[in-house]
Structure formats: structure tokens, C-alpha cells
Design a protein around this motif. Structure first.
Motif, PDB file in Angstrom:
ATOM      1  N   VAL A  30      96.438   7.625  46.545  1.00 42.30           N
ATOM      2  CA  VAL A  30      95.933   8.410  45.422  1.00 42.30           C
ATOM      3  C   VAL A  30      96.824   9.619  45.168  1.00 42.30           C
ATOM      4  O   VAL A  30      97.035  10.007  44.029  1.00 42.30           O
ATOM      5  CB  VAL A  30      94.479   8.851  45.688  1.00 42.30           C
ATOM      6  N   GLY A  31      97.350  10.209  46.233  1.00 38.98           N
ATOM      7  CA  GLY A  31      98.210  11.370  46.046  1.00 38.98           C
ATOM      8  C   GLY A  31      98.595  12.032  47.346  1.00 38.98           C
ATOM      9  O   GLY A  31      98.185  11.613  48.428  1.00 38.98           O
ATOM     10  N   THR A  32      99.376  13.092  47.217  1.00 40.51           N
ATOM     11  CA  THR A  32      99.861  13.872  48.356  1.00 40.51           C
ATOM     12  C   THR A  32      99.662  15.346  48.031  1.00 40.51           C
ATOM     13  O   THR A  32      99.846  15.759  46.888  1.00 40.51           O
ATOM     14  CB  THR A  32     101.358  13.584  48.593  1.00 40.51           C
ATOM     15  N   ASP A  33      99.292  16.130  49.031  1.00 44.28           N
ATOM     16  CA  ASP A  33      99.114  17.568  48.802  1.00 44.28           C
ATOM     17  C   ASP A  33     100.360  18.348  49.204  1.00 44.28           C
ATOM     18  O   ASP A  33     101.362  17.767  49.628  1.00 44.28           O
ATOM     19  CB  ASP A  33      97.868  18.094  49.527  1.00 44.28           C
ATOM     20  N   GLU A  34     100.283  19.671  49.077  1.00 44.37           N
ATOM     21  CA  GLU A  34     101.442  20.516  49.360  1.00 44.37           C
ATOM     22  C   GLU A  34     101.818  20.568  50.839  1.00 44.37           C
ATOM     23  O   GLU A  34     102.904  21.000  51.188  1.00 44.37           O
ATOM     24  CB  GLU A  34     101.215  21.945  48.836  1.00 44.37           C
ATOM     25  N   PHE A  35     100.940  20.109  51.727  1.00 41.89           N
ATOM     26  CA  PHE A  35     101.238  20.087  53.161  1.00 41.89           C
ATOM     27  C   PHE A  35     101.845  18.754  53.596  1.00 41.89           C
ATOM     28  O   PHE A  35     102.169  18.571  54.760  1.00 41.89           O
ATOM     29  CB  PHE A  35      99.976  20.357  53.977  1.00 41.89           C
ATOM     30  N   GLY A  36     101.931  17.793  52.687  1.00 45.05           N
ATOM     31  CA  GLY A  36     102.479  16.480  53.010  1.00 45.05           C
ATOM     32  C   GLY A  36     101.426  15.490  53.464  1.00 45.05           C
ATOM     33  O   GLY A  36     101.751  14.365  53.853  1.00 45.05           O
ATOM     34  N   ASN A  37     100.137  15.866  53.434  1.00 43.88           N
ATOM     35  CA  ASN A  37      99.055  14.939  53.758  1.00 43.88           C
ATOM     36  C   ASN A  37      98.930  13.926  52.624  1.00 43.88           C
ATOM     37  O   ASN A  37      99.034  14.287  51.453  1.00 43.88           O
ATOM     38  CB  ASN A  37      97.731  15.687  53.917  1.00 43.88           C
ATOM     39  N   THR A  38      98.682  12.663  52.960  1.00 41.60           N
ATOM     40  CA  THR A  38      98.593  11.608  51.965  1.00 41.60           C
ATOM     41  C   THR A  38      97.163  11.084  51.909  1.00 41.60           C
ATOM     42  O   THR A  38      96.553  10.817  52.944  1.00 41.60           O
ATOM     43  CB  THR A  38      99.560  10.458  52.302  1.00 41.60           C
ATOM     44  N   TYR A  39      96.636  10.921  50.699  1.00 42.97           N
ATOM     45  CA  TYR A  39      95.242  10.545  50.483  1.00 42.97           C
ATOM     46  C   TYR A  39      95.162   9.124  49.941  1.00 42.97           C
ATOM     47  O   TYR A  39      95.947   8.728  49.100  1.00 42.97           O
ATOM     48  CB  TYR A  39      94.586  11.528  49.520  1.00 42.97           C
ATOM     49  N   TYR A  40      94.152   8.384  50.447  1.00 41.01           N
ATOM     50  CA  TYR A  40      93.975   6.982  50.094  1.00 41.01           C
ATOM     51  C   TYR A  40      92.531   6.704  49.714  1.00 41.01           C
ATOM     52  O   TYR A  40      91.615   7.440  50.090  1.00 41.01           O
ATOM     53  CB  TYR A  40      94.350   6.077  51.272  1.00 41.01           C
ATOM     54  N   GLU A  41      92.350   5.590  48.998  1.00 34.45           N
ATOM     55  CA  GLU A  41      91.032   5.135  48.610  1.00 34.45           C
ATOM     56  C   GLU A  41      91.040   3.618  48.666  1.00 34.45           C
ATOM     57  O   GLU A  41      92.046   2.988  48.360  1.00 34.45           O
ATOM     58  CB  GLU A  41      90.749   5.622  47.182  1.00 34.45           C
ATOM     59  N   GLY A  42      89.910   3.028  49.066  1.00 29.38           N
ATOM     60  CA  GLY A  42      89.812   1.575  49.104  1.00 29.38           C
ATOM     61  C   GLY A  42      88.545   1.112  49.788  1.00 29.38           C
ATOM     62  O   GLY A  42      88.003   1.795  50.635  1.00 29.38           O
ATOM     63  N   GLY A  43      88.067  -0.038  49.398  1.00 26.38           N
ATOM     64  CA  GLY A  43      86.841  -0.571  49.982  1.00 26.38           C
ATOM     65  C   GLY A  43      85.631   0.232  49.540  1.00 26.38           C
ATOM     66  O   GLY A  43      85.728   1.131  48.718  1.00 26.38           O
ATOM     67  N   LYS A  44      84.481  -0.086  50.090  1.00 28.81           N
ATOM     68  CA  LYS A  44      83.235   0.609  49.749  1.00 28.81           C
ATOM     69  C   LYS A  44      82.544   1.055  51.023  1.00 28.81           C
ATOM     70  O   LYS A  44      82.587   0.374  52.045  1.00 28.81           O
ATOM     71  CB  LYS A  44      82.283  -0.311  48.971  1.00 28.81           C
ATOM     72  N   ASP A  45      81.882   2.222  50.967  1.00 26.57           N
ATOM     73  CA  ASP A  45      81.105   2.679  52.113  1.00 26.57           C
ATOM     74  C   ASP A  45      79.685   2.125  51.999  1.00 26.57           C
ATOM     75  O   ASP A  45      79.370   1.353  51.094  1.00 26.57           O
ATOM     76  CB  ASP A  45      81.128   4.204  52.231  1.00 26.57           C
ATOM     77  N   SER A  46      78.784   2.520  52.903  1.00 27.58           N
ATOM     78  CA  SER A  46      77.432   1.973  52.926  1.00 27.58           C
ATOM     79  C   SER A  46      76.611   2.372  51.697  1.00 27.58           C
ATOM     80  O   SER A  46      75.611   1.734  51.391  1.00 27.58           O
ATOM     81  CB  SER A  46      76.708   2.417  54.196  1.00 27.58           C
ATOM     82  N   ASP A  47      77.022   3.416  50.988  1.00 23.46           N
ATOM     83  CA  ASP A  47      76.333   3.835  49.767  1.00 23.46           C
ATOM     84  C   ASP A  47      76.948   3.215  48.514  1.00 23.46           C
ATOM     85  O   ASP A  47      76.539   3.533  47.397  1.00 23.46           O
ATOM     86  CB  ASP A  47      76.359   5.356  49.637  1.00 23.46           C
ATOM     87  N   GLY A  48      77.957   2.370  48.687  1.00 17.38           N
ATOM     88  CA  GLY A  48      78.598   1.729  47.555  1.00 17.38           C
ATOM     89  C   GLY A  48      79.694   2.565  46.906  1.00 17.38           C
ATOM     90  O   GLY A  48      80.244   2.184  45.888  1.00 17.38           O
ATOM     91  N   ARG A  49      79.998   3.722  47.497  1.00 13.42           N
ATOM     92  CA  ARG A  49      81.070   4.572  46.965  1.00 13.42           C
ATOM     93  C   ARG A  49      82.397   4.147  47.576  1.00 13.42           C
ATOM     94  O   ARG A  49      82.434   3.576  48.663  1.00 13.42           O
ATOM     95  CB  ARG A  49      80.808   6.036  47.302  1.00 13.42           C
ATOM     96  N   PRO A  50      83.512   4.445  46.906  1.00 11.75           N
ATOM     97  CA  PRO A  50      84.810   4.091  47.489  1.00 11.75           C
ATOM     98  C   PRO A  50      85.089   4.901  48.755  1.00 11.75           C
ATOM     99  O   PRO A  50      84.781   6.084  48.813  1.00 11.75           O
ATOM    100  CB  PRO A  50      85.812   4.432  46.386  1.00 11.75           C
TER     101      PRO A  50
END
Length: 132
Positions: A30-50
């Protein structure tokens, strides 16, 4: 080789092999922040949210996630900071490393971990004694 061993034997340094596999299999960057951390999204949790997760650049420290990404990670917003022109509010503080457990940690006067003497009690304090 060093990266493989740190990822295999530590969970606090970057990503584990399980995270790497899960990210490879079902993660969408999904993106990267100013510290170099990388963010991801995928699948669904138990509440149906990504499901959303971060792979830290270096040691895993949750306080190193900037406010905009923190809101996205916790489903407070569906729009990632990388997808909009996110500007931090003036009251949002920048990251400060958590120093707990280190030599630079805050230790007030009188702490057992300092060489300073405990401050004397002033006249505005009366010690409790049983039966008084």
C-alpha cells in the motif's frame, strides 16, 4: 546470509520468515512511510475487514508508525496516507524512540537506578501512622 539468520531467529528485526511468506502470498503493498516501514493489505480478518500489517525498516517498534499510518492500520480510515496528500495535524508529535530499559531511560531523582539521593520530605506532608 546475515539477513536470513536475523529473520529466522528474531522477530524484532525486520520481518520473520512467516511474515515474508504471508506477504508474498497474499499481501498488496500500500505504501511506505518516511522511516522506511512498508505497509501491506490482504485477506480478511474475523470481522470481514482487510488485514493490514507493517514490515518495519529495522527493529520492530510500534511507536515508529507515523500518525497517518497508525489511523490506517487500525481501520480508522480506509484511505492510506500514500493515496492522499496527508498532512499531519499541528498537535501530532513526531516519533521519539522508546528509551525504556536503556541507559537513557528517564529516572527521577531518588530512583533506585540513580546515584542521586531521594529528595527530603517538606513540611507540606504528614506521614500516616497507625492509630492516629
Amino acid at each position: 546470509m546475515k539477513t536470513f539468520f536475523t529473520q529466522f531467529f528474531t522477530w524484532w528485526n525486520g520481518q520473520t520468515l512467516g511474515t515474508r511468506f504471508f506477504t508474498w502470498r497474499s499481501g498488496k503493498k500500500v505504501g511506505t512511510d518516511e522511516f522506511g516501514n512498508t505497509y501491506y493489505e490482504g485477506g480478511k480478518d474475523s470481522d470481514g475487514r482487510p488485514k493490514r500489517w507493517v514490515i518495519y525498516n529495522g527493529y520492530a517498534e510500534a511507536s515508529a508508525i507515523p500518525p497517518g499510518w497508525h489511523g490506517w492500520m487500525h481501520h480508522r480510515t480506509d484511505v492510506a496516507p500514500s493515496a492522499e496528500n496527508y498532512v499531519a495535524h499541528e498537535w501530532e508529535k513526531s516519533h521519539q524512540t522508546n528509551l525504556t530499559g536503556s541507559a537513557a531511560a528517564y529516572r527521577p531523582r531518588g530512583s533506585v537506578l540513580t546515584n542521586e539521593e531521594r529528595p527530603r520530605v517538606t513540611g507540606d506532608y504528614d506521614a500516616w501512622t497507625p492509630g492516629s
